[in-house]
Design an enzyme around this catalytic site. Sequence first.
Site, mmCIF file in Angstrom:
data_model
loop_
_atom_site.group_PDB
_atom_site.id
_atom_site.type_symbol
_atom_site.label_atom_id
_atom_site.label_comp_id
_atom_site.label_asym_id
_atom_site.label_seq_id
_atom_site.Cartn_x
_atom_site.Cartn_y
_atom_site.Cartn_z
ATOM 1 N N SER A 1 51.149 42.386 46.007
ATOM 2 C CA SER A 1 52.538 42.446 46.473
ATOM 3 C C SER A 1 53.491 42.751 45.329
ATOM 4 O O SER A 1 54.520 43.387 45.518
ATOM 5 C CB SER A 1 52.928 41.116 47.128
ATOM 6 O OG SER A 1 52.490 40.024 46.344
ATOM 7 N N ARG A 2 53.117 42.272 44.129
ATOM 8 C CA ARG A 2 54.026 42.385 42.975
ATOM 9 C C ARG A 2 53.228 42.737 41.719
ATOM 10 O O ARG A 2 52.001 42.708 41.715
ATOM 11 C CB ARG A 2 54.734 41.044 42.726
ATOM 12 C CG ARG A 2 55.625 40.603 43.838
ATOM 13 C CD ARG A 2 56.325 39.282 43.531
ATOM 14 N NE ARG A 2 55.441 38.143 43.628
ATOM 15 C CZ ARG A 2 55.217 37.265 42.644
ATOM 16 N NH1 ARG A 2 55.831 37.397 41.489
ATOM 17 N NH2 ARG A 2 54.402 36.246 42.816
ATOM 18 N N ASP B 1 45.129 33.267 50.488
ATOM 19 C CA ASP B 1 45.101 32.578 49.193
ATOM 20 C C ASP B 1 43.661 32.670 48.679
ATOM 21 O O ASP B 1 42.755 32.092 49.290
ATOM 22 C CB ASP B 1 45.527 31.120 49.412
ATOM 23 C CG ASP B 1 45.423 30.270 48.161
ATOM 24 O OD1 ASP B 1 44.839 30.735 47.162
ATOM 25 O OD2 ASP B 1 45.909 29.127 48.190
ATOM 26 N N TYR C 1 44.351 28.560 31.332
ATOM 27 C CA TYR C 1 44.418 30.001 31.615
ATOM 28 C C TYR C 1 43.339 30.743 30.807
ATOM 29 O O TYR C 1 42.614 31.590 31.344
ATOM 30 C CB TYR C 1 45.818 30.522 31.261
ATOM 31 C CG TYR C 1 46.078 31.961 31.629
ATOM 32 C CD1 TYR C 1 46.387 32.333 32.938
ATOM 33 C CD2 TYR C 1 46.053 32.966 30.664
ATOM 34 C CE1 TYR C 1 46.646 33.658 33.276
ATOM 35 C CE2 TYR C 1 46.316 34.300 30.989
ATOM 36 C CZ TYR C 1 46.610 34.638 32.300
ATOM 37 O OH TYR C 1 46.868 35.956 32.626
ATOM 38 N N ILE D 1 52.133 42.324 29.526
ATOM 39 C CA ILE D 1 52.621 43.271 30.526
ATOM 40 C C ILE D 1 53.900 42.716 31.156
ATOM 41 O O ILE D 1 53.961 41.525 31.504
ATOM 42 C CB ILE D 1 51.564 43.488 31.641
ATOM 43 C CG1 ILE D 1 50.171 43.787 31.051
ATOM 44 C CG2 ILE D 1 52.009 44.582 32.601
ATOM 45 C CD1 ILE D 1 50.035 45.062 30.251
ATOM 46 N N ALA E 1 39.839 30.103 32.206
ATOM 47 C CA ALA E 1 39.628 30.818 33.470
ATOM 48 C C ALA E 1 39.380 32.308 33.202
ATOM 49 O O ALA E 1 38.480 32.915 33.802
ATOM 50 C CB ALA E 1 40.841 30.639 34.382
ATOM 51 N N LYS E 2 40.132 32.907 32.285
ATOM 52 C CA LYS E 2 39.971 34.346 32.011
ATOM 53 C C LYS E 2 38.673 34.631 31.263
ATOM 54 O O LYS E 2 38.019 35.657 31.489
ATOM 55 C CB LYS E 2 41.183 34.872 31.236
ATOM 56 C CG LYS E 2 42.466 34.919 32.067
ATOM 57 C CD LYS E 2 42.339 35.853 33.272
ATOM 58 C CE LYS E 2 43.632 35.968 34.051
ATOM 59 N NZ LYS E 2 43.509 36.868 35.218
ATOM 60 N N GLY F 1 46.392 40.122 45.304
ATOM 61 C CA GLY F 1 47.652 39.920 44.587
ATOM 62 C C GLY F 1 48.368 41.223 44.303
ATOM 63 O O GLY F 1 48.789 41.475 43.172
HETATM 64 P P1 NAP Z 1 52.688 38.361 39.039
HETATM 65 O O1 NAP Z 1 53.712 39.393 38.767
HETATM 66 O O2 NAP Z 1 53.051 36.924 38.979
HETATM 67 O O3 NAP Z 1 52.019 38.683 40.459
HETATM 68 C C1 NAP Z 1 50.981 37.851 40.913
HETATM 69 C C2 NAP Z 1 50.388 38.422 42.182
HETATM 70 O O4 NAP Z 1 49.278 37.593 42.558
HETATM 71 C C3 NAP Z 1 51.354 38.404 43.347
HETATM 72 O O5 NAP Z 1 51.055 39.508 44.175
HETATM 73 C C4 NAP Z 1 51.004 37.108 44.061
HETATM 74 O O6 NAP Z 1 51.318 37.106 45.446
HETATM 75 C C5 NAP Z 1 49.501 37.084 43.864
HETATM 76 N N1 NAP Z 1 48.908 35.747 43.949
HETATM 77 C C6 NAP Z 1 49.229 34.641 43.229
HETATM 78 N N2 NAP Z 1 48.443 33.620 43.593
HETATM 79 C C7 NAP Z 1 47.621 34.081 44.569
HETATM 80 C C8 NAP Z 1 46.610 33.499 45.364
HETATM 81 N N3 NAP Z 1 46.262 32.213 45.244
HETATM 82 N N4 NAP Z 1 45.960 34.278 46.279
HETATM 83 C C9 NAP Z 1 46.310 35.573 46.438
HETATM 84 N N5 NAP Z 1 47.263 36.180 45.707
HETATM 85 C C10 NAP Z 1 47.914 35.442 44.797
HETATM 86 O O7 NAP Z 1 51.471 38.497 38.017
HETATM 87 P P2 NAP Z 1 50.959 39.765 37.163
HETATM 88 O O8 NAP Z 1 51.567 39.671 35.828
HETATM 89 O O9 NAP Z 1 51.069 41.001 37.962
HETATM 90 O O10 NAP Z 1 49.432 39.372 36.983
HETATM 91 C C11 NAP Z 1 48.402 39.968 37.759
HETATM 92 C C12 NAP Z 1 47.065 39.642 37.102
HETATM 93 O O11 NAP Z 1 47.079 40.170 35.765
HETATM 94 C C13 NAP Z 1 46.788 38.148 36.962
HETATM 95 O O12 NAP Z 1 45.423 37.901 37.163
HETATM 96 C C14 NAP Z 1 47.180 37.858 35.528
HETATM 97 O O13 NAP Z 1 46.496 36.735 35.017
HETATM 98 C C15 NAP Z 1 46.747 39.147 34.860
HETATM 99 N N6 NAP Z 1 47.389 39.423 33.583
HETATM 100 C C16 NAP Z 1 48.755 39.503 33.475
HETATM 101 C C17 NAP Z 1 49.314 39.783 32.222
HETATM 102 C C18 NAP Z 1 50.795 39.893 32.023
HETATM 103 O O14 NAP Z 1 51.214 39.944 30.836
HETATM 104 N N7 NAP Z 1 51.614 39.954 33.047
HETATM 105 C C19 NAP Z 1 48.495 39.961 31.120
HETATM 106 C C20 NAP Z 1 47.132 39.870 31.261
HETATM 107 C C21 NAP Z 1 46.591 39.615 32.512
HETATM 108 P P3 NAP Z 1 52.800 36.655 45.994
HETATM 109 O O15 NAP Z 1 53.717 37.809 45.707
HETATM 110 O O16 NAP Z 1 52.585 36.421 47.442
HETATM 111 O O17 NAP Z 1 53.168 35.420 45.237
#
Ligand code: NAP
Length: 259
Positions: free
Chosen positions: A11-12, A64, A163, A196, A166-167, A9
């Site tokens: 890409s973003r 995926d 969520y 974040i 899972a975490k 994951g």
């Molecule tokens: P995000 O901006 O939505 O980016 C999600 C990334 O995961 C994207 O690169 C997406 O790919 C990829 N992805 C989604 N489903 C996938 C799958 N089934 N297989 C492979 N790749 C997949 O999310 P984020 O905020 O960066 O979150 C990243 C991690 O940090 C997650 O595990 C999230 O739970 C955790 N987290 C986030 C926060 C927060 O506040 N943002 C806080 C605590 C923890 P595509 O671009 O192709 O869709």
Amino acid sequence: MHAVALITGSSRGIGRGIALELARHAQHDLLINYAGNEAAAQECQQLCLEAAAENIRVEIVQADVSSREDRGRLLDTVRERFGRLDLLVNNAGVAPSVRADLLDADEASFDRLIAINLKGPYFLTQQAAKLLIDSPPHPSLPRAVINVTSISAFTASVNRGDYCIAKAGLAMMTKLYAARLAEFGIGVFEVQPGVIETDMTGPVKGKYDALFADGLTPINRWGTPADVARAVAAVALGAFPYSTGQVFNVDGGFHLRTL
Ligand code: NAP
């Protein structure tokens, strides 16, 4: 010789931040994984190549993590293209499509969240461990697995129980693999981000802006992907040779209890 890092994951969002930080240090060749957004993955690849202090390889693979077949293909790709693995970052994850109260939430959302956020990384790590074990130790960098969990691993949010569960499971997974892989010299770590600023939190930005205005965290601001990435890079570059199973809070102090 560069070490090799697979960041799911990336890409973003946070994953991209991790890829960029590792690229800046230029100690790892990188495999950028994404689920569906190829354009974002290509942009990340380009940014990493520009950020790298010296030449590194940066490749992209769609997979995926919730699909068994895709996980196998992802690791076959690492083996074929790089021949070794030093670092797996289990970052890919999703929020529930709809935040639903515990008393109403449906099984489909539960199954989706468990499949992507827990079962995927659990079995990806099982397979990746074999490649990590088979990879001759890098002369100066550690072999490690880093799991990106969340403050939701310990914070009860009754509108997204799937969520949180899972975490919490991913946090236990860190302990399990840390105990199992230590004998091979492979450290397993949990990085636990707070709130974040990414696409994931975009739909709830107003809610968190208001909470920060009320003093949500001791360090009272949104976290950034770069904040999380610096913790990951510290592990990846070998700052913790006598630690495993460690949890790194990157949450502005959210986890502190104050009185
Ligand atoms: P995000 O901006 O939505 O980016 C999600 C990334 O995961 C994207 O690169 C997406 O790919 C990829 N992805 C989604 N489903 C996938 C799958 N089934 N297989 C492979 N790749 C997949 O999310 P984020 O905020 O960066 O979150 C990243 C991690 O940090 C997650 O595990 C999230 O739970 C955790 N987290 C986030 C926060 C927060 O506040 N943002 C806080 C605590 C923890 P595509 O671009 O192709 O869709």
